[in-house]
Write a protein that holds these residues in place. Structure first.
Motif, PDB file in Angstrom:
ATOM      1  N   ILE A 203       0.844  -1.196   0.000  1.00 31.08           N
ATOM      2  CA  ILE A 203       0.000   0.000   0.000  1.00 31.08           C
ATOM      3  C   ILE A 203       0.881   1.249   0.000  1.00 31.08           C
ATOM      4  N   SER A 204       0.558   2.186  -0.881  1.00 33.69           N
ATOM      5  CA  SER A 204       1.228   3.489  -0.850  1.00 33.69           C
ATOM      6  C   SER A 204       0.450   4.442  -1.738  1.00 33.69           C
ATOM      7  N   ALA A 205       0.953   5.675  -1.868  1.00 33.08           N
ATOM      8  CA  ALA A 205       0.354   6.604  -2.821  1.00 33.08           C
ATOM      9  C   ALA A 205       0.502   6.084  -4.242  1.00 33.08           C
ATOM     10  N   ARG A 206       1.420   5.145  -4.453  1.00 28.70           N
ATOM     11  CA  ARG A 206       1.684   4.580  -5.786  1.00 28.70           C
ATOM     12  C   ARG A 206       1.021   3.227  -5.989  1.00 28.70           C
ATOM     13  N   ASN A 207       0.881   2.441  -4.915  1.00 26.75           N
ATOM     14  CA  ASN A 207       0.465   1.039  -5.041  1.00 26.75           C
ATOM     15  C   ASN A 207      -0.892   0.797  -4.388  1.00 26.75           C
ATOM     16  N   ILE A 208      -1.645  -0.163  -4.930  1.00 28.28           N
ATOM     17  CA  ILE A 208      -3.081  -0.255  -4.635  1.00 28.28           C
ATOM     18  C   ILE A 208      -3.450  -1.106  -3.426  1.00 28.28           C
ATOM     19  N   GLY A 209      -2.549  -1.945  -2.914  1.00 25.88           N
ATOM     20  CA  GLY A 209      -3.004  -2.904  -1.893  1.00 25.88           C
ATOM     21  C   GLY A 209      -3.886  -3.952  -2.531  1.00 25.88           C
ATOM     22  N   ARG A 210      -5.156  -3.998  -2.124  1.00 22.36           N
ATOM     23  CA  ARG A 210      -6.157  -4.880  -2.730  1.00 22.36           C
ATOM     24  C   ARG A 210      -5.760  -6.355  -2.715  1.00 22.36           C
ATOM     25  N   SER A 211      -5.195  -6.809  -1.606  1.00 23.29           N
ATOM     26  CA  SER A 211      -4.821  -8.222  -1.482  1.00 23.29           C
ATOM     27  C   SER A 211      -6.062  -9.100  -1.585  1.00 23.29           C
ATOM     28  N   LEU A 212      -5.873 -10.302  -2.124  1.00 28.27           N
ATOM     29  CA  LEU A 212      -7.004 -11.216  -2.216  1.00 28.27           C
ATOM     30  C   LEU A 212      -6.537 -12.655  -2.355  1.00 28.27           C
ATOM     31  N   VAL A 213      -7.426 -13.558  -1.950  1.00 31.61           N
ATOM     32  CA  VAL A 213      -7.243 -14.996  -2.145  1.00 31.61           C
ATOM     33  C   VAL A 213      -8.404 -15.485  -2.988  1.00 31.61           C
ATOM     34  N   VAL A 214      -8.081 -16.150  -4.098  1.00 35.74           N
ATOM     35  CA  VAL A 214      -9.088 -16.699  -4.999  1.00 35.74           C
ATOM     36  C   VAL A 214      -8.939 -18.213  -5.007  1.00 35.74           C
TER      37      VAL A 214
END
Length: 270
Positions: A203-214
């Motif tokens: 996560i940052s001002a540049r990167n989205i995070g949005r972790s997920l398990v599918v």
């Protein structure tokens, strides 16, 4: 198997990041997790300084990875994530897996993010070997890193080699439709190979995070937003068996998997 996803904001100081990971490891164990998956480039990062990971790079026997090994041994926990290792005046983006204090696998990122006006190759040297399959308890994990998810042949090679799940640390860059790309491709790689896909974003001002398990049939079983969090999910071998029984794509395929490079055993880490 219970796994934990440590979605974090990577600071520009390795000691601060190691302390944050120590907190995540303790919480993961409290939740009953056997494996903690972390984002890409966890030694140091600054959204305004793309060269920082190279300058902050440490060898795998340096203090940062040694600190991860101590945490792993203390908690009886497997830990996966990527670190930058010095090489040829640049760095290698190395996905490391540590279990109970031992470095059991290393994969050097094959596909560098030279896209969307970014040039990871300015700072990073690419790997040239297919990732290993890593066994933790009764699950086999294939290793990928961030931009690798755009290359379906790599995920397929790992699934054919026996992976039950794919670990995908990432620092996914923001941009038009980029969050959709992330979600769609993580889901596609899971469904087309009937594997679990564990994507963990920084996560940052540049990167989205949005972790997920599918899961192997494309169901999202855990998901994060844009704030630091610890997600916990359960991997179920019966779900893999059911998916491969009803959707036998690995069995039905008619063409072989291209050889992507030399395969290194998970025992051959350095």
């Amino acid at each position: 198997m219970k796994i934990a996803l440590g979605q974090m904001r990577v600071a520009d100081d390795w000691q601060q990041n190691l302390a944050s990971i120590g907190d995540l490891a303790g919480r993961a164990v409290d939740e009953g997790a056997r494996l903690l998956v972390l984002p890409e480039g966890i030694i140091a990062r600054d959204p305004d300084d793309p060269d920082l990971p190279r300058r902050a790079a440490q060898p795998v026997d340096g203090p940062f990875v040694s600190g991860l090994r101590d945490l792993s041994e203390r908690h009886g926990l497997a830990i996966a994530g990527t670190v930058h290792v010095p090489d040829q005046g640049k760095a290698i983006n190395a996905h490391v897996v540590i279990d109970r204090g031992d470095l059991i696998a290393r994969y050097d990122k094959l596909h560098l993010y030279d896209a969307f006006a970014s040039l990871e190759s300015d700072h990073v040297v690419p790997g040239d070997e297919v990732p290993p399959i890593v066994r933790i308890d009764d699950f086999a994990f294939g290793l990928m890193t961030c931009y690798d998810v755009r290359f379906p042949e790599l995920a397929r090679a790992l699934a054919v080699a026996g992976a039950d799940a794919l670990l995908l640390p990432a620092a996914w860059v923001r941009g038009p439709l980029k969050e959709d790309h992330w979600r769609v491709m993580v889901t596609a790689r899971a469904v087309e190979n009937t594997v679990y896909l564990i994507g963990v974003g920084e996560i940052s001002a540049r990167n989205i995070g949005r972790s997920l398990v599918v899961d192997p049939l494309g169901v999202t079983i855990a998901a994060g937003a844009e704030q630091p969090t610890l997600l916990v999910a359960s991997l179920d071998r019966r779900r893999i068996e059911e998916a491969r029984s009803s959707l036998p794509v690995l069995q039905n395929r008619r063409f072989g998997t291209p050889v992507l490079g030399r395969h290194r055993s998970s025992e051959a880490v350095r």
